[in-house]
Structures are given as structure tokens and as C-alpha cells.
Motif scaffolding. Structure first.
Motif, mmCIF file in Angstrom:
data_model
loop_
_atom_site.group_PDB
_atom_site.id
_atom_site.type_symbol
_atom_site.label_atom_id
_atom_site.label_comp_id
_atom_site.label_asym_id
_atom_site.label_seq_id
_atom_site.Cartn_x
_atom_site.Cartn_y
_atom_site.Cartn_z
ATOM 1 N N ASP A 286 -29.894 -10.655 0.793
ATOM 2 C CA ASP A 286 -28.868 -10.651 -0.244
ATOM 3 C C ASP A 286 -28.382 -12.065 -0.540
ATOM 4 O OD1 ASP A 286 -28.976 -7.971 -0.679
ATOM 5 O OD2 ASP A 286 -27.066 -7.488 0.279
ATOM 6 N N CYS A 287 -28.025 -12.812 0.490
ATOM 7 C CA CYS A 287 -27.500 -14.169 0.332
ATOM 8 C C CYS A 287 -28.311 -15.142 1.177
ATOM 9 C CB CYS A 287 -26.028 -14.244 0.752
ATOM 10 S SG CYS A 287 -24.929 -13.141 -0.158
ATOM 11 N N ASN A 313 -37.054 -14.184 -3.104
ATOM 12 C CA ASN A 313 -36.384 -12.945 -3.524
ATOM 13 C C ASN A 313 -35.001 -12.795 -2.878
ATOM 14 O OD1 ASN A 313 -38.745 -12.455 -4.918
ATOM 15 N ND2 ASN A 313 -39.505 -10.913 -3.480
ATOM 16 N N ARG A 315 -31.042 -12.780 -3.554
ATOM 17 C CA ARG A 315 -30.182 -12.518 -4.710
ATOM 18 C C ARG A 315 -29.223 -13.659 -5.012
ATOM 19 N NH1 ARG A 315 -28.269 -6.165 -4.461
ATOM 20 N NH2 ARG A 315 -30.353 -5.235 -4.449
ATOM 21 N N TYR A 316 -28.570 -14.162 -3.980
ATOM 22 C CA TYR A 316 -27.545 -15.192 -4.165
ATOM 23 C C TYR A 316 -27.811 -16.334 -3.189
ATOM 24 C CZ TYR A 316 -25.365 -11.100 -6.287
ATOM 25 O OH TYR A 316 -25.126 -9.977 -7.044
ATOM 26 N N MET A 373 -38.365 -16.455 -7.085
ATOM 27 C CA MET A 373 -38.568 -15.017 -7.220
ATOM 28 C C MET A 373 -40.053 -14.747 -7.426
ATOM 29 S SD MET A 373 -35.451 -14.015 -9.822
ATOM 30 C CE MET A 373 -36.145 -15.075 -11.106
ATOM 31 N N TYR A 377 -40.500 -9.143 -8.513
ATOM 32 C CA TYR A 377 -39.112 -8.964 -8.088
ATOM 33 C C TYR A 377 -38.276 -8.485 -9.267
ATOM 34 C CZ TYR A 377 -34.377 -10.016 -6.505
ATOM 35 O OH TYR A 377 -33.049 -9.918 -6.175
ATOM 36 N N SER A 381 -30.254 -11.844 -9.522
ATOM 37 C CA SER A 381 -30.388 -13.138 -8.881
ATOM 38 C C SER A 381 -29.441 -14.117 -9.570
ATOM 39 C CB SER A 381 -31.830 -13.633 -8.976
ATOM 40 O OG SER A 381 -31.953 -14.917 -8.415
ATOM 41 N N ARG A 382 -28.629 -14.805 -8.771
ATOM 42 C CA ARG A 382 -27.662 -15.767 -9.298
ATOM 43 C C ARG A 382 -27.669 -16.978 -8.389
ATOM 44 N NH1 ARG A 382 -21.782 -13.618 -10.803
ATOM 45 N NH2 ARG A 382 -23.048 -12.679 -12.439
ATOM 46 N N ALA A 406 -33.764 -18.398 -10.637
ATOM 47 C CA ALA A 406 -32.859 -17.258 -10.570
ATOM 48 C C ALA A 406 -32.743 -16.611 -11.949
ATOM 49 C CB ALA A 406 -31.483 -17.698 -10.073
ATOM 50 N N ARG A 407 -32.117 -15.439 -12.001
ATOM 51 C CA ARG A 407 -31.846 -14.801 -13.288
ATOM 52 C C ARG A 407 -30.704 -15.512 -14.020
ATOM 53 N NH1 ARG A 407 -36.335 -11.844 -13.261
ATOM 54 N NH2 ARG A 407 -36.398 -10.189 -11.699
ATOM 55 N N GLN A 430 -33.886 -11.232 -16.990
ATOM 56 C CA GLN A 430 -34.866 -10.278 -16.492
ATOM 57 C C GLN A 430 -35.810 -9.793 -17.586
ATOM 58 O OE1 GLN A 430 -33.073 -7.403 -13.989
ATOM 59 N NE2 GLN A 430 -34.981 -6.581 -13.250
#
Length: 441
Positions: A286-287, A313, A315-316, A373, A377, A381-382, A406-407, A430
Motif C-alpha cells: 500500500d505505502c 505496484n 499505491r502511495y 507500475m 497494474y 497510485s499517488r 504513478a496515476r 488509468q
């Protein structure tokens, strides 16, 4: 190594059905009589499944789980003794862990065996089989989200409390009821080659380093459902009272899989100092690097070095939020409450003056980080989620040689004196309709 004590010789069955707590503890006590400064005794746990409640190790001892040996934590709650400990940032009475070292020195716990907490029993107690009920569901409806984790009293797999000169090496920790490995008020602790996995329940942190000094965590693989490896130092008024910093910690050469990443907080009241995090490989986490706290925590987080991270992959990649999870972080007994008020509720809800409560983060170096990513994936994502208090901004942070895909770019709030050198962010929506690049030199 002078004395070898086999738990089978003291009546341990290892059949997964018979309670082996008394037999294993007798073996530990016998080994303790043979050990001493300069001569560490050995407690040997051979292949088998040993159903047990809390075991308490002694000084000058090696506790070895042989291949195929499993310490299986009982789900009979009444068999766990209630001890004075620290849980999620406050000192209180709580059940002992499965394997405990309290107030001892010169101890080694090693593998390649396993400690299994039978987590599903404890997880269902907390949030029900559907993850929407249990004690959590009851407490949420009463405005008591902030205390349910303390009231549920779930068992940890390993506790090292007020110890020095401890080694944890090679074993597996799985299905913990609560945190897997908790190192608290301890000094000179080496953690090597642990494999922590199969932890799908709430608050199943991997390794928590709490108000301790001189801790090295290396070559570990962690998969859990909360913080993967975490630096802590007390919560709110009680943490400020204890006022014990977590310092001189090295985390290196680890694989970080499912979970919330490598974290400082949210219990930051004693502060964190001289923390080095390096050469980590993340996948599906996640992070990446995370700091979390609250306006009642206080504490100074400083002299932090984060370097050589490879994230796939995630997310943060950088999640630094000092006003984290208000429903959990801010404790207030509802005016409508008419029942008994437990002592730890009073501790949790004790007010903290604003001048002591706002945490400070400063002097952080982050360098040599890549985050990407994979083509398949599909999650969010930020690159940055940074949110500090304007009264005490997150200051003197240096980012060097950072490349993130990232997204979204994300946001930066409550910062001051951040320095960027060779930082490149690619933010791609995305649906592939937008592809922005930020090149900060």
C-alpha cells in the motif's frame, strides 16, 4: 553453549492437541538454571506442533525452533496471563504473547520453525467473519472506534520487552492475532531473516520497534495487513509521560510485500531519531515510506535517512500524514456513555495541550528511489500524499534521485524548506488519456 534442554524430555507432546505450555516452560526454567554470563543454554523444540499459551524466556538462553516445529497459540483466552505491557502506545494490562522475553538479557530466538497465532479466531473476534461486525461493529455504533483495539485484547506472537542483547533469527511468524513481533523498551536487538506472512487480519503489523535503541532489522520478508516494519514511541498523554525516544534503528535489505509499508508512527510521542532505512524491495504494498501521527501525539521525528528503495505496484510511495485517521486518533468518551469507564479509557482520553500535541518532522533525506507500475497494474497510485500542520510544517526534507511512475502526482501541504534534486514524476491517468511529467532538478 553448555547445556541442551529438549522440551520433549519435559513432557511436551507436540501433537497439536495437548497443551504443552507447562512442559515447555519447565524446560525453559531448567535451562535457565544452567545458563549464565558467557554460557548460553539451549532450549530445543524439535519437529511437532506444540499447542501453547504464553511462554517466558530467561536470560542467557537460545530458544531454537527446529525445522517442522510449530508453536501454535491456543485460542483459549483464559489461558493467557494478564501482564503489564505497552500496547499501541499506552501502558496497560493485556494478555502476554505466545513467546515473551520480559526484563531479560542475552537471548536468541531462532528458526527455521514457526510461530502460529491462529489468527482467524482473533480476527473474527475483532471484526466478525464478514469483516463488518464483531466487537468493531458494536463499538463503531457507540462512537468508540478509538478504544476497540485495546478492549479486544488480541494476542501478539513475539514480545521483547525491557530487554538487551537479543537476537531474533530465521523463524516464521504467521497468523498473528495482533502484531507479529513487538520490540519495546529494549536495547541492542538484532532481527535477521524472519519470514512474516499469512496475516490477513486487522492490525497484524510485521515488526514494531517501540521506544527502543540500537535495533537492526535486516534480510526479512514481510507480508501483513498493516504496517510492515514500524517505528513507534508512545501515544498521546501516556506516551508523553513515558517520553522514551526510539533511536539508532537500521532497517535494510528486506522484501516488503502486502501491507502498509515501512512506517514511523502513528505513536510518535517519545520521538524518533537517527533512523536509517535502506535497500528495500517492495511489491504490491500500500505505502512505501510512511509517517503518520496526530495533533495529540507530539514528539520530534528527526535525522531520518531513506535510500535505495525499489517499488513495484506501490499505491502511495510517500505517504506522510500527520493528521492520520481521526476516528482512531482522537479519543473522547461519548457524553451518552453510562457504563463503567475502564482505566485505559481514561488514559487514552486524557487531554494533551496543543503546544505539546503537534508533532514535528525535520531533517529527512530521501534518495535513490524508483517506483513503477507494471502494465497490468489496475489499482490507484499517488506519488505523494503529504499533509502536515501549518503551525509546525514538515521541514528540511531533501529528495535526490527519485523517479516515480504513478496515476497522480498527489499533494503537498504543510511543508517548508524542501529541496529537490533530480526528481522525476510521471503521472498517468488509468484511462491513458492524460500523461503528465514533472521534472524537478
Amino acid at each position: 553453549m553448555n547445556e541442551i534442554v529438549n522440551v520433549r524430555d519435559y513432557g511436551a507432546k507436540g501433537d497439536g492437541v495437548t497443551s504443552d505450555t507447562e512442559a515447555i516452560q519447565q524446560a525453559i526454567n531448567a535451562a535457565s538454571q544452567a545458563g549464565g554470563p558467557g554460557r548460553r543454554s539451549l532450549v530445543l523444540v524439535p519437529e511437532g506442533t506444540y499447542l501453547t499459551s504464553s511462554l517466558f524466556l530467561k536470560s542467557h538462553m537460545e530458544f531454537r525452533l527446529e525445522k517442522g516445529a510449530v508453536l501454535l497459540g491456543t485460542t483459549r483466552e483464559e489461558e493467557y496471563p494478564i501482564i503489564r505491557t505497552r500496547v499501541a502506545g499506552i501502558e496497560m494490562d493485556w494478555p502476554g504473547g505466545i513467546l515473551n522475553a520480559n526484563g531479560q538479557e542475552d537471548i536468541k530466538i531462532c528458526g527455521p520453525g514457526m510461530i502460529d497465532g491462529q489468527g482467524p479466531y482473533w480476527w473474527n473476534k475483532y471484526w466478525g467473519e464478514d469483516q463488518k461486525g464483531g466487537m468493531r461493529g458494536i463499538y463503531d455504533k457507540q462512537g468508540l472506534r478509538w478504544c476497540v483495539d485495546y478492549d479486544c485484547r488480541r494476542v501478539r506472537n513475539v514480545i521483547v520487552m525491557e530487554c538487551r542483547d537479543v537476537e531474533l533469527e530465521g523463524f516464521e511468524s504467521v497468523r498473528s492475532g495482533f502484531w507479529n513481533v513487538h520490540i519495546c523498551y529494549s536495547e541492542n536487538v538484532q532481527v535477521r531473516g524472519l519470514y512474516i506472512h499469512d496475516n490477513e487480519g486487522p492490525s497484524t503489523d510485521g515488526i514494531d520497534i517501540d521506544s527502543s535503541k540500537g535495533v537492526v532489522v535486516e534480510d526479512c520478508t514481510v507480508a501483513c495487513n498493516d504496517d510492515s516494519i514500524c517505528i513507534k514511541s508512545g501515544r498521546d498523554a501516556d506516551g508523553l509521560r513515558v517520553n522514551r525516544v526510539c533511536q539508532d534503528v537500521l532497517i535494510q535489505n528486506c522484501r516488503i510485500l502486502k501491507g502498509c509499508g515501512v512506517t514511523i508512527g502513528s505513536e510518535t510521542s517519545g520521538g524518533a531519531k537517527n533512523i536509517r532505512i535502506r535497500n528495500l524491495k517492495y511489491r504490491g504494498t500500500d505505502c512505501g515510506f510512511r509517517i503518520k501521527s496526530a495533533k495529540t501525539r507530539g514528539g520530534v521525528i528527526e535525522q531520518i535517512l531513506v535510500e535505495d528503495l525499489e517499488m513495484v505496484n506501490v499505491r502511495y510511495p510517500f505517504n506522510l500524514c500527520l493528521n492520520w485517521h481521526p476516528a482512531y486518533s482522537y479519543c473522547q468518551i461519548p457524553d451518552s456513555w453510562t457504563g463503567e469507564i475502564p482505566p485505559h479509557w481514561r488514559v487514552l482520553s486524557q487531554p494533551v495541550p496543543e503546544e505539546k500535541g503537534i508533532p514535528q518532522v525535520k531533517d529527512v533525506i530521501i534518495r535513490n528511489v524508483t517506483a513503477r507500475m507494471e502494465p497490468d497494474y489496475e489499482g490507484p497510485s499517488r506519488a505523494f500524499e503529504v499533509d502536515a500542520f501549518p503551525e509546525r510544517p514538515m521541514s528540511n526534507v531533501v529528495l535526490e534521485n527519485v523517479e516515480i511512475q504513478a496515476r497522480e502526482f498527489g499533494r503537498l501541504a504543510g511543508i517548508q524548506d524542501w529541496k529537490w534534486e533530480n526528481v522525476r514524476i510521471s503521472a498517468q491517468a488509468q484511462n491513458d488519456e492524460e500523461n503528465d511529467q514533472y521534472d524537478i532538478r
